[in-house]
Design an enzyme around this catalytic site. Structure first.
Site, short mmCIF file in Angstrom:
data_model
loop_
_atom_site.label_atom_id
_atom_site.label_comp_id
_atom_site.label_asym_id
_atom_site.label_seq_id
_atom_site.Cartn_x
_atom_site.Cartn_y
_atom_site.Cartn_z
N THR A 1 -3.32 -9.19 10.24
CA THR A 1 -4.21 -8.58 9.23
C THR A 1 -5.60 -9.18 9.33
O THR A 1 -5.75 -10.38 9.55
CB THR A 1 -3.66 -8.76 7.79
N CYS B 1 7.13 23.93 -5.48
CA CYS B 1 6.49 24.38 -6.73
C CYS B 1 5.07 24.90 -6.48
O CYS B 1 4.42 25.37 -7.39
CB CYS B 1 6.48 23.25 -7.76
N CYS C 1 4.54 21.70 -1.78
CA CYS C 1 5.87 21.50 -2.37
C CYS C 1 6.45 22.89 -2.70
O CYS C 1 5.71 23.87 -2.74
CB CYS C 1 5.67 20.67 -3.63
N PRO D 1 -4.75 -12.27 17.41
CA PRO D 1 -5.58 -12.60 18.58
C PRO D 1 -7.01 -12.96 18.21
O PRO D 1 -7.73 -13.56 19.01
CB PRO D 1 -5.54 -11.32 19.44
N HIS E 1 0.82 -1.22 0.00
CA HIS E 1 0.00 0.00 0.00
C HIS E 1 0.85 1.27 0.00
O HIS E 1 0.38 2.32 0.42
CB HIS E 1 -0.96 -0.01 1.19
P1 OAD Z 1 -6.94 -4.14 10.19
O1 OAD Z 1 -6.99 -2.96 11.09
O2 OAD Z 1 -8.08 -4.35 9.27
O3 OAD Z 1 -6.76 -5.48 11.03
C1 OAD Z 1 -5.85 -5.54 12.09
C2 OAD Z 1 -5.75 -6.99 12.51
O4 OAD Z 1 -4.73 -7.07 13.49
C3 OAD Z 1 -7.02 -7.57 13.14
O5 OAD Z 1 -7.28 -8.83 12.58
C4 OAD Z 1 -6.66 -7.69 14.62
O6 OAD Z 1 -7.30 -8.80 15.25
C5 OAD Z 1 -5.17 -7.88 14.55
N1 OAD Z 1 -4.42 -7.44 15.75
C6 OAD Z 1 -4.70 -6.47 16.65
N2 OAD Z 1 -3.74 -6.37 17.57
C7 OAD Z 1 -2.79 -7.29 17.25
C8 OAD Z 1 -1.54 -7.68 17.80
N3 OAD Z 1 -1.04 -7.08 18.90
N4 OAD Z 1 -0.86 -8.68 17.20
C9 OAD Z 1 -1.36 -9.30 16.09
N5 OAD Z 1 -2.52 -8.97 15.53
C10 OAD Z 1 -3.24 -7.98 16.09
O7 OAD Z 1 -5.54 -4.01 9.40
P2 OAD Z 1 -5.13 -4.56 7.97
O8 OAD Z 1 -5.62 -5.93 7.74
O9 OAD Z 1 -3.69 -4.28 7.81
O10 OAD Z 1 -5.50 0.12 3.66
O11 OAD Z 1 -5.93 -3.56 7.02
C11 OAD Z 1 -5.78 -3.65 5.65
C12 OAD Z 1 -5.90 -2.30 5.02
O12 OAD Z 1 -7.11 -1.66 5.43
C13 OAD Z 1 -4.83 -1.31 5.45
O13 OAD Z 1 -3.61 -1.49 4.79
C14 OAD Z 1 -5.46 0.00 5.10
C15 OAD Z 1 -6.83 -0.26 5.68
O14 OAD Z 1 -7.86 0.47 5.20
C16 OAD Z 1 -5.33 1.31 3.07
O15 OAD Z 1 -5.16 2.31 3.70
C17 OAD Z 1 -5.39 1.25 1.58
#
Ligand code: OAD
Length: 248
Positions: free
Chosen positions: A189, A151, A149, A215, A120
C-alpha cells in the site's frame, strides 16, 4: 534483505497476534494494476472524474464504460498469487489472525484467509441504487451499460467510492484489532489514502511493530514502520513463510 526476512520470520514465529494491512500492490502479481505508481490506473484516468461518488451519480454509464467494465474483466480473471497464498498459510499456522485490506478483489478470501475486513467494500457484489438488492458481479451482464437490477434501478459496485464513508463496522473493527496486535505487516500500500493510511500509526501507538513489504518507500517508511522489506510481495512473503516453517 535476507536478514530482514529471517528477522521477520523469527518475530512472526514467536507471536500469535499478527495482522496485515494490504493494498493494491499485493494483487499486482495477480495481474491487477495498482492505482498509483508505475502502470497505475490513476495515471491514465482522473480518480475524481471516475471514482468519486458524485461522478458516478452524474453519469453512471461513463464510469461503467471507462472504469468498472475493465475492472470486472480483470478481477474475474485474477487468481491469488504467492503473497495471498503466503498470508493464508500464516493464518493456517496460527500466526496471522486477520487482514484489513483496501482491495476489493476478494483474492485474500480465495486464497483461504477467513477473517478479512474489506475496508473499501467488495467488487464481488453490485448493489441496486433503487431497491438496494445485491447481485453477484459475475452474474451481471454488460449487454446494457449501465447494467440494471430487475427492478429497473442502476447497479453500482458494492465498493467505497471517493466521497463516501468507510462502513462504520469496518472502521470500528479495524481500529480494535490494530490496537491489539503485536505485529502489523503492511503490504503493497502507498499509505496515502485516509483513513486506511492512519491504521499503521494507530497500531504503532499501541505498541505494535510495523513491518512494510513494498518495492518502494512510502510515507510510513523511516517514521511509522520499524523497517521495510523492499521487494515484490509474492517473493518476499513466500520466503518469510518458508523461514517461519523452519522455526516451528
Ligand atoms: P496504490 O496503488 O496507491 O499503491 C500500491 C502500492 O503497492 C505502492 O506503494 C507500490 O509501490 C506497491 N507495489 C507495487 N507492486 C508491488 C508488488 N508486486 N508487491 C508489493 N507492493 C507493490 O494502492 P493502495 O495503497 O491500495 O481506494 O491504494 C489505496 C486506495 O486508493 C485504494 O483502495 C483505492 C485507491 O484510490 C478506493 O478506491 C476508495
Amino acid at each position: 534483505m535476507e536478514n530482514l526476512i529471517k528477522k521477520t520470520a523469527r518475530d512472526l514465529a514467536k507471536s500469535k497476534k499478527v495482522i496485515a494491512l494490504t493494498g493494491a500492490g499485493v494483487s499486482v502479481e495477480s495481474g491487477i494494476p495498482p492505482f498509483r505508481g508505475k502502470g497505475g490506473i490513476w495515471e491514465k484516468i482522473d480518480p475524481m472524474e471516475f471514482a468519486h461518488i458524485d461522478s458516478f451519480m452524474r453519469d453512471p454509464a461513463k464510469v461503467w464504460d471507462i472504469l468498472i467494465r475493465e475492472m470486472k474483466d480483470v478481477v474475474e480473471k485474477a487468481r491469488p498469487n504467492d503473497a495471498h497464498i503466503g498470508l493464508a498459510r500464516l493464518e493456517e499456522l496460527g500466526i496471522l489472525s486477520a487482514i484489513i485490506t483496501q482491495n476489493v478483489d476478494g483474492l485474500h478470501q480465495l486464497a483461504g484467509n477467513t477473517d478479512v475486513i474489506e475496508f473499501h467494500g467488495t467488487f464481488a457484489l453490485q448493489r441496486c441504487l433503487k431497491c438496494a438488492k445485491k447481485i453477484e458481479t459475475a452474474k451481471v451482464s454488460l449487454d446494457e451499460i449501465p447494467p440494471k437490477c430487475e427492478c429497473g434501478g442502476i447497479l453500482r459496485p458494492d465498493c467505497v467510492f471517493f466521497g463516501e464513508m468507510i462502513p462504520p463496522q469496518h472502521l470500528f473493527r479495524s481500529s480494535k484489532i490494530s490496537r491489539e496486535c503485536e505485529i502489523m505487516l503492511v503490504v503493497g500500500t502507498s499509505a496515502v489514502v485516509y483513513p486506511a493510511s492512519n491504521i499503521p500509526g494507530d497500531a504503532k501507538k499501541s505498541g505494535a511493530k510495523i513491518i512494510e513489504i513494498n518495492p518502494e518507500n512510502t510515507p510510513l517508511t523511516g517514521s511509522i514502520s520499524d523497517y521495510i522489506i523492499k521487494g515484490n510481495a509474492g517473493k518476499v512473503i513466500k520466503e518469510i513463510v518458508s523461514e517461519v516453517e523452519l522455526l516451528l
